[in-house]
Design an enzyme around this catalytic site. Structure first.
Site, PDB file in Angstrom:
ATOM      1  CB  SER A 147      -1.017   0.063   1.237  1.00  0.00           C
ATOM      2  OG  SER A 147      -1.329   1.217   1.272  1.00  0.00           O
ATOM      3  CE1 TYR A 160      -4.125  -2.112   4.973  1.00  0.00           C
ATOM      4  CE2 TYR A 160      -3.100  -0.047   4.499  1.00  0.00           C
ATOM      5  CZ  TYR A 160      -3.886  -1.274   4.064  1.00  0.00           C
ATOM      6  OH  TYR A 160      -3.813  -1.573   2.889  1.00  0.00           O
TER       7      TYR A 160
HETATM    8  N1  LIG Z   1      -8.776  -0.719  -1.850  1.00  0.00           N
HETATM    9  C1  LIG Z   1      -7.788   0.194  -1.539  1.00  0.00           C
HETATM   10  O1  LIG Z   1      -7.975   1.458  -1.699  1.00  0.00           O
HETATM   11  C2  LIG Z   1      -6.269  -0.374  -1.180  1.00  0.00           C
HETATM   12  C3  LIG Z   1      -5.160   0.587  -1.153  1.00  0.00           C
HETATM   13  C4  LIG Z   1      -3.960   0.015  -0.885  1.00  0.00           C
HETATM   14  C5  LIG Z   1      -3.802  -1.174  -0.840  1.00  0.00           C
HETATM   15  N2  LIG Z   1      -4.871  -2.127  -0.576  1.00  0.00           N
HETATM   16  C6  LIG Z   1      -4.753  -3.728  -0.478  1.00  0.00           C
HETATM   17  O2  LIG Z   1      -5.067  -4.408  -1.445  1.00  0.00           O
HETATM   18  C7  LIG Z   1      -5.383  -5.597  -0.916  1.00  0.00           C
HETATM   19  C8  LIG Z   1      -7.150  -5.843  -1.278  1.00  0.00           C
HETATM   20  O3  LIG Z   1      -7.696  -4.790  -0.579  1.00  0.00           O
HETATM   21  P1  LIG Z   1      -9.422  -4.525  -0.917  1.00  0.00           P
HETATM   22  O4  LIG Z   1      -9.780  -3.256  -0.759  1.00  0.00           O
HETATM   23  O5  LIG Z   1      -9.601  -5.433  -2.134  1.00  0.00           O
HETATM   24  O6  LIG Z   1     -10.003  -5.338   0.409  1.00  0.00           O
HETATM   25  P2  LIG Z   1     -11.207  -6.184   0.810  1.00  0.00           P
HETATM   26  O7  LIG Z   1     -11.355  -5.931   2.357  1.00  0.00           O
HETATM   27  O8  LIG Z   1     -12.248  -5.952   0.069  1.00  0.00           O
HETATM   28  O9  LIG Z   1     -10.808  -7.560   0.713  1.00  0.00           O
HETATM   29  C9  LIG Z   1      -9.869  -8.366   1.392  1.00  0.00           C
HETATM   30  C10 LIG Z   1     -10.172  -9.757   1.216  1.00  0.00           C
HETATM   31  O10 LIG Z   1      -9.113 -10.671   2.209  1.00  0.00           O
HETATM   32  C11 LIG Z   1     -10.032 -11.782   3.162  1.00  0.00           C
HETATM   33  N3  LIG Z   1      -9.323 -11.926   4.062  1.00  0.00           N
HETATM   34  C12 LIG Z   1      -9.172 -11.092   4.827  1.00  0.00           C
HETATM   35  N4  LIG Z   1      -8.459 -11.611   6.236  1.00  0.00           N
HETATM   36  C13 LIG Z   1      -8.184 -12.849   5.647  1.00  0.00           C
HETATM   37  C14 LIG Z   1      -7.387 -14.139   6.315  1.00  0.00           C
HETATM   38  N5  LIG Z   1      -6.980 -14.148   7.667  1.00  0.00           N
HETATM   39  N6  LIG Z   1      -7.078 -14.986   5.409  1.00  0.00           N
HETATM   40  C15 LIG Z   1      -7.751 -14.931   4.132  1.00  0.00           C
HETATM   41  N7  LIG Z   1      -8.437 -14.067   3.675  1.00  0.00           N
HETATM   42  C16 LIG Z   1      -8.632 -12.944   4.393  1.00  0.00           C
HETATM   43  C17 LIG Z   1     -11.311 -10.908   3.153  1.00  0.00           C
HETATM   44  O11 LIG Z   1     -12.233 -11.845   3.549  1.00  0.00           O
HETATM   45  C18 LIG Z   1     -11.595 -10.360   1.956  1.00  0.00           C
HETATM   46  O12 LIG Z   1     -12.354 -10.892   0.930  1.00  0.00           O
HETATM   47  C19 LIG Z   1      -5.354  -5.689   0.632  1.00  0.00           C
HETATM   48  O13 LIG Z   1      -3.984  -6.189   0.569  1.00  0.00           O
HETATM   49  C20 LIG Z   1      -5.172  -4.145   0.718  1.00  0.00           C
HETATM   50  O14 LIG Z   1      -4.473  -3.739   1.942  1.00  0.00           O
HETATM   51  C21 LIG Z   1      -6.105  -1.794  -0.933  1.00  0.00           C
END
Ligand SMILES: NC(=O)c1ccc[n+]([C@@H]2O[C@H](COP(=O)([O-])OP(=O)(O)OC[C@H]3O[C@@H](n4cnc5c(N)ncnc54)[C@H](O)[C@@H]3O)[C@@H](O)[C@H]2O)c1
Length: 257
Positions: A147, A160
């Site tokens: 991130s 985080y």
């Molecule tokens: N959306 C954003 O703006 C953004 C920005 C920077 C980084 N990210 C990173 O991108 C990735 C995806 O983000 P997102 O927005 O799609 O998140 P999200 O919360 O929509 O999806 C995350 C998924 O991970 C699963 N998960 C959580 N804990 C788990 C575990 N212990 N074991 C297995 N699965 C597990 C959840 O059930 C969910 O389906 C993450 O690593 C997040 O930190 C997202």
């Protein structure tokens, strides 16, 4: 003279494992890779939704439930993948507790801190550890979802931010340990609108949300998936240990008021 023999026209038969693929960015990456011809194993804590979306994605999608922070579940899950497909070419560590906000530092519990670190940082380590022997056999690649918060912060995001900063460091450490057979890179998204389409329609982002980005818009899951796909491909064969920022230019913008 360009050696076009290294360019890939097809990923047919190659197998990728994407964690946290039941929704959001992970689901977008899984769908993108399937469209490119990969066979994709989606994994998630949410077994109901994971199985459902894998069915929708079709014959080249397969679901395995696991909590990425639990080494027994990771071991069994990876064994299941190998039993089903006999090979593994790519690992995408996307699963995370993705809400960046914790309580104030004064009321941050050690329990919450440990859980975020166990899932967001421990998970990718466990997956890399148990997938490495199989990835090595096919000169595979790993992409970790970090991130832009690994490098900059808002208040009350300690757990985080620390997990993603750690994951960036884990990425280059793994690249040194697992090379030359396995390349390991990180994609650091900025603001990605990863909400379900129905929520995006009901609560659209504002003009200001989009306009503040040098690229003119908030990111999409496809923006991230395209970067991940390239890093997994042999076209990125000279790239390892690196961070790729996909944030519409936000981290390059001067914001003095
Ligand atoms: N959306 C954003 O703006 C953004 C920005 C920077 C980084 N990210 C990173 O991108 C990735 C995806 O983000 P997102 O927005 O799609 O998140 P999200 O919360 O929509 O999806 C995350 C998924 O991970 C699963 N998960 C959580 N804990 C788990 C575990 N212990 N074991 C297995 N699965 C597990 C959840 O059930 C969910 O389906 C993450 O690593 C997040 O930190 C997202």
């Amino acid at each position: 003279m360009i050696d076009w023999s290294v360019a890939e026209s097809s990923h047919n038969g190659r197998v990728a494992l994407v964690t946290g693929a039941a929704r959001g960015i992970g689901l977008g990456i899984a769908a993108w890779l399937i469209a490119e011809g990969w066979q994709v194993v989606l994994t998630d804590l949410d077994r109901v939704r994971g199985s459902k979306v894998a069915k929708v994605l079709g014959d080249n999608a397969w679901f395995v439930g696991m909590d990425v922070s639990d080494e027994v579940q990771v071991t069994l899950g990876v064994a299941e993948v190998l039993g089903q497909f006999g090979r593994l070419d790519a690992l995408v560590c996307n699963a995370a507790i993705a809400d960046p906000h914790n309580t104030t530092l004064e009321s941050l519990s050690l329990q919450h801190w440990n859980r975020v670190l166990a899932v967001n940082l421990g998970g990718p380590m466990l997956l890399a550890k148990h997938c490495a022997p199989y990835l090595r056999a096919h000169c595979g690649a790993i992409v970790n979802l970090t991130s832009t918060r690994a490098g900059q912060s808002e208040p009350d995001t300690e757990a985080y931010a620390a997990s993603k900063g750690g994951l960036l460091a884990l990425t280059h450490a793994l690249a040194m340990s697992l090379g030359p057979e396995i390349r390991v890179n990180a994609v650091s998204p900025g603001w990605i609108d990863a909400r379900d389409p129905s929520v995006r329609r009901a609560e659209p982002l504002s003009e200001a949300d989009h306009a503040q980005h040098p690229a003119g818009r908030v990111g999409t899951v496809e923006d991230v998936a395209a970067a991940v796909s390239w890093l997994l491909s042999k076209n990125a064969g000279f790239v390892t240990g690196q961070e790729f920022v996909v944030d519409g230019g936000m981290t390059k913008k001067m914001i003095y008021q």
